[in-house]
Design an enzyme around this catalytic site. Structure first.
Site, PDB file in Angstrom:
ATOM      1  N   TYR A  83     -16.252   2.032   8.039  1.00 36.83           N
ATOM      2  CA  TYR A  83     -14.869   1.821   7.847  1.00 36.83           C
ATOM      3  C   TYR A  83     -13.864   2.195   9.545  1.00 36.83           C
ATOM      4  O   TYR A  83     -12.921   2.076  10.059  1.00 36.83           O
ATOM      5  CB  TYR A  83     -14.100   3.049   6.782  1.00 36.83           C
ATOM      6  CG  TYR A  83     -12.583   3.441   6.989  1.00 36.83           C
ATOM      7  CD1 TYR A  83     -11.520   2.829   6.823  1.00 36.83           C
ATOM      8  CD2 TYR A  83     -11.935   4.773   7.342  1.00 36.83           C
ATOM      9  CE1 TYR A  83     -10.095   3.031   6.887  1.00 36.83           C
ATOM     10  CE2 TYR A  83     -11.127   5.027   7.134  1.00 36.83           C
ATOM     11  CZ  TYR A  83      -9.755   3.847   7.042  1.00 36.83           C
ATOM     12  OH  TYR A  83      -8.324   4.572   7.212  1.00 36.83           O
TER      13      TYR A  83
ATOM     14  N   ASP B 133      -1.985 -12.514   4.756  1.00 37.21           N
ATOM     15  CA  ASP B 133      -3.351 -11.889   5.024  1.00 37.21           C
ATOM     16  C   ASP B 133      -3.164 -11.489   6.574  1.00 37.21           C
ATOM     17  O   ASP B 133      -3.546 -12.697   7.371  1.00 37.21           O
ATOM     18  CB  ASP B 133      -3.805 -13.168   4.444  1.00 37.21           C
ATOM     19  CG  ASP B 133      -5.153 -11.922   4.976  1.00 37.21           C
ATOM     20  OD1 ASP B 133      -5.683 -11.791   5.816  1.00 37.21           O
ATOM     21  OD2 ASP B 133      -7.048 -13.490   4.831  1.00 37.21           O
TER      22      ASP B 133
ATOM     23  N   GLY C 228       0.853  -1.139  -0.246  1.00 43.10           N
ATOM     24  CA  GLY C 228       0.032  -0.046  -0.050  1.00 43.10           C
ATOM     25  C   GLY C 228       1.193   1.219   0.657  1.00 43.10           C
ATOM     26  O   GLY C 228       2.321   1.484  -0.382  1.00 43.10           O
ATOM     27  N   GLN C 229       0.361   2.529   0.024  1.00 39.81           N
ATOM     28  CA  GLN C 229       1.134   3.960  -0.079  1.00 39.81           C
ATOM     29  C   GLN C 229       2.047   3.363   1.553  1.00 39.81           C
ATOM     30  O   GLN C 229       3.142   4.710   0.724  1.00 39.81           O
ATOM     31  CB  GLN C 229       0.209   5.108  -0.216  1.00 39.81           C
ATOM     32  CG  GLN C 229      -0.565   5.149   0.488  1.00 39.81           C
ATOM     33  CD  GLN C 229      -1.492   6.506   0.420  1.00 39.81           C
ATOM     34  OE1 GLN C 229      -1.481   7.644  -0.880  1.00 39.81           O
ATOM     35  NE2 GLN C 229      -2.855   7.304   1.047  1.00 39.81           N
TER      36      GLN C 229
HETATM   37  N1  LIG Z   1      -5.291   6.539   3.163  1.00 45.86           N
HETATM   38  C1  LIG Z   1      -5.903   7.345   4.157  1.00 45.86           C
HETATM   39  O1  LIG Z   1      -5.948   8.702   3.938  1.00 45.86           O
HETATM   40  C2  LIG Z   1      -5.666   7.383   5.452  1.00 45.86           C
HETATM   41  C3  LIG Z   1      -6.054   7.857   6.399  1.00 45.86           C
HETATM   42  C4  LIG Z   1      -5.783   7.642   7.782  1.00 45.86           C
HETATM   43  C5  LIG Z   1      -5.396   6.655   8.509  1.00 45.86           C
HETATM   44  N2  LIG Z   1      -5.076   5.496   7.295  1.00 45.86           N
HETATM   45  C6  LIG Z   1      -4.335   4.440   7.755  1.00 45.86           C
HETATM   46  O2  LIG Z   1      -3.010   4.073   7.040  1.00 45.86           O
HETATM   47  C7  LIG Z   1      -2.365   2.617   6.763  1.00 45.86           C
HETATM   48  C8  LIG Z   1      -2.235   2.310   5.406  1.00 45.86           C
HETATM   49  O3  LIG Z   1      -3.265   3.056   4.525  1.00 45.86           O
HETATM   50  P1  LIG Z   1      -2.592   3.064   3.290  1.00 45.86           P
HETATM   51  O4  LIG Z   1      -3.366   4.628   2.828  1.00 45.86           O
HETATM   52  O5  LIG Z   1      -1.434   3.054   2.542  1.00 45.86           O
HETATM   53  O6  LIG Z   1      -3.828   2.373   2.168  1.00 45.86           O
HETATM   54  P2  LIG Z   1      -3.394   1.473   0.900  1.00 45.86           P
HETATM   55  O7  LIG Z   1      -3.011   2.347   0.323  1.00 45.86           O
HETATM   56  O8  LIG Z   1      -5.103   1.859   0.814  1.00 45.86           O
HETATM   57  O9  LIG Z   1      -2.767   0.266   1.281  1.00 45.86           O
HETATM   58  C9  LIG Z   1      -2.954  -0.614   2.391  1.00 45.86           C
HETATM   59  C10 LIG Z   1      -2.712  -2.164   2.346  1.00 45.86           C
HETATM   60  O10 LIG Z   1      -3.249  -2.823   2.846  1.00 45.86           O
HETATM   61  C11 LIG Z   1      -3.363  -4.255   2.423  1.00 45.86           C
HETATM   62  N3  LIG Z   1      -4.275  -4.875   2.879  1.00 45.86           N
HETATM   63  C12 LIG Z   1      -6.170  -5.004   3.025  1.00 45.86           C
HETATM   64  N4  LIG Z   1      -6.683  -5.950   4.213  1.00 45.86           N
HETATM   65  C13 LIG Z   1      -5.299  -6.993   3.805  1.00 45.86           C
HETATM   66  C14 LIG Z   1      -5.491  -7.917   4.736  1.00 45.86           C
HETATM   67  N5  LIG Z   1      -5.991  -8.868   5.132  1.00 45.86           N
HETATM   68  N6  LIG Z   1      -3.529  -8.541   5.248  1.00 45.86           N
HETATM   69  C15 LIG Z   1      -2.755  -7.858   4.400  1.00 45.86           C
HETATM   70  N7  LIG Z   1      -3.335  -6.669   3.930  1.00 45.86           N
HETATM   71  C16 LIG Z   1      -4.478  -6.214   3.458  1.00 45.86           C
HETATM   72  C17 LIG Z   1      -4.203  -3.530   0.612  1.00 45.86           C
HETATM   73  O11 LIG Z   1      -4.459  -4.389   0.013  1.00 45.86           O
HETATM   74  P3  LIG Z   1      -5.266  -4.627  -1.588  1.00 45.86           P
HETATM   75  O12 LIG Z   1      -5.063  -3.760  -1.843  1.00 45.86           O
HETATM   76  O13 LIG Z   1      -4.876  -5.275  -2.098  1.00 45.86           O
HETATM   77  O14 LIG Z   1      -6.531  -4.772  -0.906  1.00 45.86           O
HETATM   78  C18 LIG Z   1      -3.006  -2.484   0.212  1.00 45.86           C
HETATM   79  O15 LIG Z   1      -2.156  -2.757  -0.290  1.00 45.86           O
HETATM   80  C19 LIG Z   1      -4.523   1.931   7.098  1.00 45.86           C
HETATM   81  O16 LIG Z   1      -4.393   1.602   8.427  1.00 45.86           O
HETATM   82  C20 LIG Z   1      -5.207   3.337   7.088  1.00 45.86           C
HETATM   83  O17 LIG Z   1      -6.821   3.242   7.805  1.00 45.86           O
HETATM   84  C21 LIG Z   1      -4.766   6.257   5.922  1.00 45.86           C
END
Ligand SMILES: NC(=O)c1ccc[n+]([C@@H]2O[C@H](COP(=O)([O-])OP(=O)(O)OC[C@H]3O[C@@H](n4cnc5c(N)ncnc54)[C@H](OP(=O)(O)O)[C@@H]3O)[C@@H](O)[C@H]2O)c1
Length: 292
Positions: A124, A35, A10-11
């Site tokens: 969420y 997973d 992920g990002q």
């Molecule tokens: N993005 C935001 O604005 C934001 C804001 C506040 C907090 N956060 C938190 O920051 C963290 C990182 O988010 P991000 O922005 O990097 O989002 P992201 O780009 O969607 O990355 C999340 C990653 O988790 C993977 N994932 C989903 N379900 C999974 C599972 N069961 N086992 C293993 N991997 C799994 C996804 O894979 P797939 O793509 O294959 O599903 C994706 O690669 C998360 O906890 C999110 O809630 C994000």
């Protein structure tokens, strides 16, 4: 320090991998490789690597889709966090979990400290809160939960990249102006998570870039900075609209600024203003496009 990173594709996972500290030896596992809700697979990963610290960057982050895919959201955000916390407890590893400003309802009208009462408006937000609670319950003295907001990176799927794509394709965009928060660069967030992994302070912390913005303000700034860097040929018209005029499946807080001062004090650093961090991110994007 041996560090396992989950959700590494992920990002945030990619940003963590881009700035691994010298003293860390890292194993990064993408969703495909692990997973986090699969207890057996997690146990096997722990047995093979025996991490001192786990940074969980995995999550179900599609806020609107979560309303319909409730069980999938809960599985990644709550069950996954609980499974990881159990594995960390068994292996005496430290867990760094990432959570969100969407655990709050936004009704308070001033920045939220970490001890403010959560009240999520969306599936969420609720499942992320359940994940926080599972971690705190299993590892009260051996985990850090960091809430953050409005995370963006120069590539991948986020508000910045969506805006750039739309601004290149359309002369006019409508963007919501009655939701206020703090855009947060994934680069600074990754640095803070590494610092927390090294510092190992137990408890709940907040991190976001400084200042405040509506999505409309963020979009206007993206357009201006992108134009200045040659990423856009012309400024599109950006029209502010009310959330009511842009219905989404999930309800979002109207004001979800996080008070991050305790984290700044703990780590001895201060968050950059979001606009400066945005300029740095777009500069990196311009350099990448020029090199491509
Ligand atoms: N993005 C935001 O604005 C934001 C804001 C506040 C907090 N956060 C938190 O920051 C963290 C990182 O988010 P991000 O922005 O990097 O989002 P992201 O780009 O969607 O990355 C999340 C990653 O988790 C993977 N994932 C989903 N379900 C999974 C599972 N069961 N086992 C293993 N991997 C799994 C996804 O894979 P797939 O793509 O294959 O599903 C994706 O690669 C998360 O906890 C999110 O809630 C994000």
């Amino acid at each position: 320090m041996k560090v396992l990173i989950t959700g590494a594709g992920g990002q945030l996972g990619r940003a963590l991998m881009a700035r691994v500290p010298e003293q860390a030896s890292v194993r990064a596992m993408t969703h495909e490789q692990l997973d986090i809700a699969d207890a057996r697979a997690v146990e096997a990963a722990f047995g093979a690597f025996r991490p001192d610290v786990l940074i969980n960057a995995a999550g179900f982050t599609r806020v609107d889709d979560a309303e319909k895919e409730r069980e999938a959201a809960r599985r990644a955000n709550a069950t996954g966090a609980a499974v990881l916390a159990g594995a960390c407890r068994g292996a005496s590893s430290w867990l760094v979990q990432v959570s969100t400003d969407y655990v709050f309802d936004g009704a308070q009208g001033r920045p939220y400290t970490a001890d403010a009462a959560p009240n999520p408006l969306s599936v969420y937000g609720l499942t992320k809160l359940e994940g926080e609670q599972a971690v705190a319950h299993a590892l009260p003295a051996h985990s850090t939960v960091l809430r953050t907001s409005w995370v963006y990176a120069p590539d991948g799927r986020n508000f910045l990249t969506t805006m750039l794509r739309l601004m290149r394709a359309r002369p006019e965009l409508q963007v919501v102006s009655d939701q206020v928060g703090a855009p947060t660069s994934v680069t600074g967030l990754a640095q803070v998570l590494w610092a927390l992994a090294q510092r190992r302070a137990a408890g709940l912390y907040h991190w976001c870039d400084s200042g405040a913005a509506s999505w409309y303000d963020f979009a206007v700034a993206i357009a201006e900075e992108a134009l200045a860097l040659g990423l856009l040929a012309a400024l599109p018209a950006i029209v502010p609209i009310a959330s009511a005029a842009y219905p989404t499946a999930a309800r979002r807080p109207t004001y979800s600024l996080l008070d991050k001062r305790a984290t700044e004090e703990l780590l001895g650093l201060s968050a950059p203003h979001w606009r400066r961090a945005l300029r740095e991110t777009l500069t990196a994007r311009a350099q990448a496009e020029a090199a491509a």
